[in-house]
Design a protein around this motif. Structure first.
Motif, PDB file in Angstrom:
ATOM      1  N   TYR A   1      37.141  32.315  42.955  1.00  0.00           N
ATOM      2  CA  TYR A   1      36.976  34.050  43.471  1.00  0.00           C
ATOM      3  C   TYR A   1      35.069  34.355  43.028  1.00  0.00           C
ATOM      4  O   TYR A   1      35.564  35.317  43.532  1.00  0.00           O
ATOM      5  CB  TYR A   1      37.701  34.284  41.436  1.00  0.00           C
ATOM      6  CG  TYR A   1      39.006  34.030  41.666  1.00  0.00           C
ATOM      7  CD1 TYR A   1      40.036  33.399  42.698  1.00  0.00           C
ATOM      8  CD2 TYR A   1      39.844  34.184  40.523  1.00  0.00           C
ATOM      9  CE1 TYR A   1      40.818  32.938  42.942  1.00  0.00           C
ATOM     10  CE2 TYR A   1      41.283  33.837  40.496  1.00  0.00           C
ATOM     11  CZ  TYR A   1      41.641  32.839  41.522  1.00  0.00           C
ATOM     12  OH  TYR A   1      42.835  32.888  41.617  1.00  0.00           O
ATOM     13  N   LEU A   2      34.787  33.922  42.365  1.00  0.00           N
ATOM     14  CA  LEU A   2      33.451  34.353  42.181  1.00  0.00           C
ATOM     15  C   LEU A   2      31.744  34.190  43.688  1.00  0.00           C
ATOM     16  O   LEU A   2      31.900  34.449  44.212  1.00  0.00           O
ATOM     17  CB  LEU A   2      32.052  33.654  40.653  1.00  0.00           C
ATOM     18  CG  LEU A   2      33.134  34.595  40.088  1.00  0.00           C
ATOM     19  CD1 LEU A   2      31.986  34.508  38.689  1.00  0.00           C
ATOM     20  CD2 LEU A   2      32.277  36.384  39.858  1.00  0.00           C
TER      21      LEU A   2
ATOM     22  N   VAL B   1      30.082  36.555  45.103  1.00  0.00           N
ATOM     23  CA  VAL B   1      29.370  37.155  45.218  1.00  0.00           C
ATOM     24  C   VAL B   1      28.083  36.394  46.272  1.00  0.00           C
ATOM     25  O   VAL B   1      27.187  36.897  47.184  1.00  0.00           O
ATOM     26  CB  VAL B   1      28.790  36.741  43.879  1.00  0.00           C
ATOM     27  CG1 VAL B   1      27.258  36.705  43.501  1.00  0.00           C
ATOM     28  CG2 VAL B   1      29.783  37.341  42.663  1.00  0.00           C
TER      29      VAL B   1
ATOM     30  N   LEU C   1      30.564  39.746  32.282  1.00  0.00           N
ATOM     31  CA  LEU C   1      31.091  38.949  32.638  1.00  0.00           C
ATOM     32  C   LEU C   1      30.777  37.308  31.339  1.00  0.00           C
ATOM     33  O   LEU C   1      31.799  36.515  31.277  1.00  0.00           O
ATOM     34  CB  LEU C   1      30.288  38.475  33.704  1.00  0.00           C
ATOM     35  CG  LEU C   1      30.429  38.707  35.318  1.00  0.00           C
ATOM     36  CD1 LEU C   1      29.083  38.455  36.105  1.00  0.00           C
ATOM     37  CD2 LEU C   1      31.558  37.660  35.670  1.00  0.00           C
TER      38      LEU C   1
ATOM     39  N   LEU D   1      25.347  38.908  37.546  1.00  0.00           N
ATOM     40  CA  LEU D   1      25.184  37.939  36.646  1.00  0.00           C
ATOM     41  C   LEU D   1      25.643  37.894  35.832  1.00  0.00           C
ATOM     42  O   LEU D   1      25.703  37.443  34.739  1.00  0.00           O
ATOM     43  CB  LEU D   1      25.616  36.663  37.612  1.00  0.00           C
ATOM     44  CG  LEU D   1      25.700  36.312  39.111  1.00  0.00           C
ATOM     45  CD1 LEU D   1      24.921  35.255  40.160  1.00  0.00           C
ATOM     46  CD2 LEU D   1      27.436  36.207  39.328  1.00  0.00           C
TER      47      LEU D   1
ATOM     48  N   LEU E   1      37.997  40.700  40.628  1.00  0.00           N
ATOM     49  CA  LEU E   1      37.212  39.969  40.500  1.00  0.00           C
ATOM     50  C   LEU E   1      36.024  39.367  41.604  1.00  0.00           C
ATOM     51  O   LEU E   1      34.809  39.435  42.265  1.00  0.00           O
ATOM     52  CB  LEU E   1      37.267  39.088  39.614  1.00  0.00           C
ATOM     53  CG  LEU E   1      36.475  37.672  39.669  1.00  0.00           C
ATOM     54  CD1 LEU E   1      35.226  39.109  38.878  1.00  0.00           C
ATOM     55  CD2 LEU E   1      36.726  36.772  38.490  1.00  0.00           C
ATOM     56  N   ARG E   2      36.864  39.437  43.223  1.00  0.00           N
ATOM     57  CA  ARG E   2      36.447  39.402  44.654  1.00  0.00           C
ATOM     58  C   ARG E   2      36.394  40.683  44.673  1.00  0.00           C
ATOM     59  O   ARG E   2      34.434  40.608  45.460  1.00  0.00           O
ATOM     60  CB  ARG E   2      37.711  38.583  45.212  1.00  0.00           C
ATOM     61  CG  ARG E   2      38.259  38.082  44.966  1.00  0.00           C
ATOM     62  CD  ARG E   2      39.279  36.771  45.760  1.00  0.00           C
ATOM     63  NE  ARG E   2      40.726  36.386  45.189  1.00  0.00           N
ATOM     64  CZ  ARG E   2      40.166  35.034  45.564  1.00  0.00           C
ATOM     65  NH1 ARG E   2      39.926  34.399  46.961  1.00  0.00           N
ATOM     66  NH2 ARG E   2      40.510  33.921  45.309  1.00  0.00           N
TER      67      ARG E   2
ATOM     68  N   GLY F   1      32.829  31.434  36.323  1.00  0.00           N
ATOM     69  CA  GLY F   1      33.698  31.886  37.005  1.00  0.00           C
ATOM     70  C   GLY F   1      35.753  30.915  35.707  1.00  0.00           C
ATOM     71  O   GLY F   1      36.225  31.403  36.188  1.00  0.00           O
TER      72      GLY F   1
ATOM     73  N   LEU G   1      27.459  30.461  39.514  1.00  0.00           N
ATOM     74  CA  LEU G   1      29.098  31.070  40.052  1.00  0.00           C
ATOM     75  C   LEU G   1      30.201  29.780  39.420  1.00  0.00           C
ATOM     76  O   LEU G   1      31.279  30.569  38.673  1.00  0.00           O
ATOM     77  CB  LEU G   1      28.743  31.106  41.042  1.00  0.00           C
ATOM     78  CG  LEU G   1      27.850  32.471  41.729  1.00  0.00           C
ATOM     79  CD1 LEU G   1      28.065  31.922  43.232  1.00  0.00           C
ATOM     80  CD2 LEU G   1      28.620  33.387  41.187  1.00  0.00           C
TER      81      LEU G   1
ATOM     82  N   GLY H   1      27.521  41.624  46.500  1.00  0.00           N
ATOM     83  CA  GLY H   1      26.453  40.067  46.682  1.00  0.00           C
ATOM     84  C   GLY H   1      26.465  41.141  47.942  1.00  0.00           C
ATOM     85  O   GLY H   1      24.658  41.283  48.522  1.00  0.00           O
TER      86      GLY H   1
ATOM     87  N   TRP I   1      34.607  43.419  43.363  1.00  0.00           N
ATOM     88  CA  TRP I   1      33.801  43.011  42.603  1.00  0.00           C
ATOM     89  C   TRP I   1      32.489  42.845  43.235  1.00  0.00           C
ATOM     90  O   TRP I   1      30.709  42.314  43.884  1.00  0.00           O
ATOM     91  CB  TRP I   1      33.515  43.024  41.405  1.00  0.00           C
ATOM     92  CG  TRP I   1      32.003  43.000  40.545  1.00  0.00           C
ATOM     93  CD1 TRP I   1      31.400  44.486  40.291  1.00  0.00           C
ATOM     94  CD2 TRP I   1      31.533  42.074  40.347  1.00  0.00           C
ATOM     95  NE1 TRP I   1      29.787  43.815  39.138  1.00  0.00           N
ATOM     96  CE2 TRP I   1      30.130  42.496  39.993  1.00  0.00           C
ATOM     97  CE3 TRP I   1      31.598  40.313  40.274  1.00  0.00           C
ATOM     98  CZ2 TRP I   1      29.421  41.787  39.092  1.00  0.00           C
ATOM     99  CZ3 TRP I   1      30.489  40.097  39.632  1.00  0.00           C
ATOM    100  CH2 TRP I   1      29.658  40.778  39.053  1.00  0.00           C
ATOM    101  N   GLY I   2      32.798  41.530  43.875  1.00  0.00           N
ATOM    102  CA  GLY I   2      31.631  40.257  43.832  1.00  0.00           C
ATOM    103  C   GLY I   2      30.539  40.448  45.171  1.00  0.00           C
ATOM    104  O   GLY I   2      29.901  40.538  45.231  1.00  0.00           O
TER     105      GLY I   2
END
Length: 186
Positions: A67-68, A71, A172, A167, A148-149, A104, A100, A156, A151-152
């Protein structure tokens, strides 16, 4: 700037980032697959030398929380489109794996998933039917991982190689503890 359609393409592909998981490259093939819509924008397009070199770099070993990994995908897209030196991209890519993965795992597997399960069990205890309990769990859990995806990827793409500050966000680092407390109350 990466157009909205390309961003959405990357986001949809992030849902399948583990589709080509293997012991040799871990998520590496999935990272390259997710980045491909943006890398087509490099000079020469899909068949150009810049595209081929970037895809070859991104197919290599990468191990992080799926998921992370968004980023990393966003930051690496930005680095490739900004023509960062290949050696710098590869060092950055390698440096992202540990943070990450650790962050995560703590946030999702040790905090979010158990909390969503407890909420569903609480609903069952309060008299919700089986279908309602399953739907509640699926909606709650998926809302979290999709957010979360998204946002990442946004972080990024917007920060590029400067994602370390994002991060270090309190939600987090302290999120697992907060979610654990909420889970204890539930």
């Amino acid at each position: 700037p990466v157009p909205l359609g390309t961003r959405l393409g990357i986001l949809v592909r992030l849902l399948a980032i583990q589709g080509a998981w293997n012991y040799e490259t871990m998520l590496g093939n999935g990272v390259a697959f997710c980045m491909e819509p943006a890398l087509k924008r490099l000079p020469g397009g899909r068949g150009g030398p810049a595209y081929r070199a970037a895809m070859a770099r991104q197919h290599r070993y990468f191990n992080a929380h799926p998921y992370l990994a968004a980023v990393a995908v966003g930051a690496l897209v930005r680095a490739e489109l900004d023509f960062q030196p290949p050696a710098r991209i590869e060092r950055f890519r390698g440096a992202l794996c540990g943070p990450l993965g650790s962050c995560g795992d703590r946030l999702v597997w040790a905090a979010w998933l158990p909390l969503c399960s407890l909420v569903a069990l609480l609903a069952w205890t309060l008299g919700a039917g089986p279908l309602a309990v399953v739907l509640l769990f699926l909606l709650t859990y998926n809302a979290g991982h999709l957010a979360l995806r998204a946002w990442g990827l946004h972080v990024g793409l917007s920060r590029g190689l400067r994602v370390a500050g994002a991060l270090g966000a309190p939600w987090l680092s302290q999120g697992p503890e907060w979610l654990g407390r909420v889970g204890a109350v539930v």
